[in-house]
Design a protein around this motif. Structure first.
Motif, short mmCIF file in Angstrom:
data_model
loop_
_atom_site.label_atom_id
_atom_site.label_comp_id
_atom_site.label_asym_id
_atom_site.label_seq_id
_atom_site.Cartn_x
_atom_site.Cartn_y
_atom_site.Cartn_z
N ALA A 47 0.84 -1.20 0.00
CA ALA A 47 0.00 0.00 0.00
C ALA A 47 0.87 1.24 0.00
N ASP A 48 0.67 2.10 -1.01
CA ASP A 48 1.37 3.38 -1.11
C ASP A 48 0.31 4.48 -1.06
N GLY A 49 -0.04 4.88 0.14
CA GLY A 49 -1.12 5.84 0.30
C GLY A 49 -2.43 5.20 -0.07
N ASP A 50 -3.14 5.83 -1.02
CA ASP A 50 -4.40 5.27 -1.48
C ASP A 50 -4.22 4.30 -2.65
N ALA A 51 -2.99 4.19 -3.13
CA ALA A 51 -2.73 3.31 -4.27
C ALA A 51 -2.07 2.03 -3.78
N ARG A 52 -1.98 1.06 -4.69
CA ARG A 52 -1.28 -0.17 -4.38
C ARG A 52 -0.26 -0.46 -5.46
N VAL A 337 -7.91 6.99 -12.11
CA VAL A 337 -7.44 5.86 -11.31
C VAL A 337 -6.25 5.19 -12.00
#
Length: 344
Positions: A47-52, A337
């Motif tokens: 998980a990188d913040g709200d992204a993966r 996205v």
């Protein structure tokens, strides 16, 4: 009871996980769920913040890229899903190197392991090997339990639905025996004469020779010595043999949560949408997602303490539908996205 081959159903047939695969509907349902699930991309992410971000280096990535020294990743995952679908549990030995790092997952047949808890609530596994039983923990064993009621192990769907599976097995056997006996039901040969045991055995052998076998079906049998044949069992049409077999396909579809049309039973209309895409989405949401989530969360546990988690990429189910994939990626691009590079 399990030691001597399993418990009999009310239909008089012993039901086991292996015997259940002899039913085409069970074979298809298990292969459909296991094969479809195993074919999806399954990778570790961070998980990188709200992204993966997919993890491509490190112990977790190496283990999930090649989890078995001999089996391919697909073959291993298909086997684990199959064990869970049939036996209610799937187990793997967590093979490690001299530093304690996981290097492989070696599947263990569910009949060799029994999960339980100690008086302190710790999970333990009793594994039979080389005539001995050893106690193991989660450090050595990966356990993927199916649905259960004790928080320890899963319930074998085959044993839970023993009566329905037994009826389907009995219908299969009945049909086979019907044709092997020349399509004649069981009956009694009667005679006005008094027969000794040798004469009775000779008549029985002669009758069996004349009527047994598919090549004898619809043939003419001549009865002499005042013999008369009286049918005992219910004719197949009166017992609704074909209707019973068709109903068991629906029962098995219901048991595994698979729409009948995916078991090649096209007589009934599906309520999962009118298009192939909608039916695929319904199958993913209502049938596959619980199985995928179950495996994802168990694999995430064994990948710790690395800050990663395991996920199936369900977008792989859209591979066969280029129009649906294009529409999906276009919408994700509009929303920001996915970038162009992400889509490529």
């Amino acid at each position: 009871v399990e030691l001597f081959g399993g418990e009999k159903s009310a239909a008089g047939v012993t039901v086991t996980e292996k015997k259940a695969l002899g039913i085409p509907a069970v074979w298809r349902a298990v292969n459909l769920i296991a094969g479809t699930s195993a074919s999806l991309p399954f990778n570790p992410y961070r998980a990188d913040g709200d992204a993966r971000t997919q993890v491509t280096t490190g112990q977790a990535a190496a283990l999930m890229a090649s989890p078995h020294p001999d089996l391919t990743k697909f073959e291993l995952m298909e086997l684990l899903f199959g064990h869970t679908l049939l036996w209610g549990d799937a187990y793997c030995w967590r093979d490690r190197d001299h530093l304690g790092h996981q290097i492989a997952l070696l599947p263990v047949h569910p009949s060799k392991i029994k999960a339980g808890r100690t008086s302190h609530g710790e999970k333990v596994y009793a594994m039979s090997a080389n005539g001995k039983t050893v106690a193991l923990t989660d450090y050595e064993i990966l356990h993927i339990p199916g649905f259960g009621y004790d928080g320890v192990g899963g319930i074998s769907p085959i044993r839970a639905a023993r009566q329905g599976i037994g009826l389907a097995l009995a219908a299969e056997e009945f049909g086979a025996r019907l044709f092997s006996n020349g399509a004649l039901s069981t009956g009694i040969l009667t005679s006005d004469q008094r027969l000794n045991s040798e004469q009775a055995d000779a008549l029985h052998a002669r009758w069996k020779q004349k009527r047994a076998g598919l090549d004898k079906a619809f043939g003419t049998i001549v009865l002499d010595s005042g013999l008369k044949y009286s049918q005992l069992t219910i004719p197949p049409q009166d017992a609704q043999f074909l209707e019973s077999r068709s109903f068991q396909v629906s029962e098995i579809a219901r048991m595994f949560g698979v729409p009948p049309h995916m078991l090649m039973d096209t007589e009934k209309a599906t309520s999962w949408g009118t298009g192939i895409e909608q039916q695929g989405i319904g199958f993913l949401v209502f049938t596959l997602r619980p199985w995928l989530t179950r495996v994802e969360q168990r694999f995430t546990k064994i990948l710790r303490p690395e800050p990663v988690y395991a996920r199936f990429a369900v977008e792989g189910l859209l591979r066969a539908d280029s129009a649906a994939r294009a529409a999906f990626y276009k919408e994700m691009w509009y929303l920001g996205v996915f970038s162009t590079n992400d889509i490529r």
